[in-house]
Enzyme design. Sequence first.
Site, mmCIF file in Angstrom:
data_model
loop_
_atom_site.group_PDB
_atom_site.id
_atom_site.type_symbol
_atom_site.label_atom_id
_atom_site.label_comp_id
_atom_site.label_asym_id
_atom_site.label_seq_id
_atom_site.Cartn_x
_atom_site.Cartn_y
_atom_site.Cartn_z
ATOM 1 C CG LEU A 76 27.231 0.491 28.965
ATOM 2 C CD1 LEU A 76 27.648 0.451 30.591
ATOM 3 C CD2 LEU A 76 27.727 2.296 28.953
ATOM 4 C CG ASP A 77 31.469 1.896 23.066
ATOM 5 O OD1 ASP A 77 30.153 2.335 22.808
ATOM 6 O OD2 ASP A 77 31.530 3.031 23.629
ATOM 7 C CB ALA A 78 33.414 -4.172 23.327
ATOM 8 C CB THR A 83 32.152 1.195 28.308
ATOM 9 O OG1 THR A 83 32.482 1.643 27.065
ATOM 10 C CG2 THR A 83 31.850 2.072 28.870
ATOM 11 C CG HIS A 114 32.024 4.025 20.013
ATOM 12 N ND1 HIS A 114 32.987 3.996 19.024
ATOM 13 C CD2 HIS A 114 31.275 3.825 19.956
ATOM 14 C CE1 HIS A 114 32.940 3.498 18.998
ATOM 15 N NE2 HIS A 114 31.722 2.221 19.704
#
Length: 188
Positions: free
Chosen positions: A42-44, A46, A133
């Site tokens: 997961l993105d930072a 998110t 993303h």
Amino acid sequence: MNKKSGFVCSTVSDRRQTVYVAFPKDILADENGAKLHSVGRLDADTEGLLLFTNDGKLSDFLTRPQNKIEKTYLVGLKNSVSSSEQKNYAKKAENGLVLPPEKKAGEQKSGGAKIDWLNENECKITLTEGKFHEVKRIFRALGNEVVFLRRIKMAGLVLDESLKPGEYRTLTESEIEALYAMLEKARL
């Protein structure tokens, strides 16, 4: 784990804390040397459901796009979307979109995604890929911007709302059995 925003899904980071700081050392690697790792990333910025395992076969199965493992996200959008535009967004997402390039990912086509609207600024989106993303790029392709993103479901597992951001729990026996049943079914 209910991943906390601001943490990265990496074992090492120069700038931000990693999700692995939540785990005691004896959980990070077992007696046979099998290391705990996140199933996907997961993105930072998110938050939400993040699954960990030391089983490489299970992890590989759950992250391969051809296995069509569903992931559902709660999305907050910058710009309000009218009910007529919501239908347009949903139809375009379902048919797949050309995702705009971003950092290390060039322009690429997304698979179909299902959008369920909660109100003019929030929706749930379900997809089966894990492109860089991807959710953010889908909404950018639709002319909007994601301002909040939380994964709430993956591979039939639902985010345990009793977990505070950054907390984790061990999967139940039935949850583990369901994941391995998916893997076995795919092998047949």
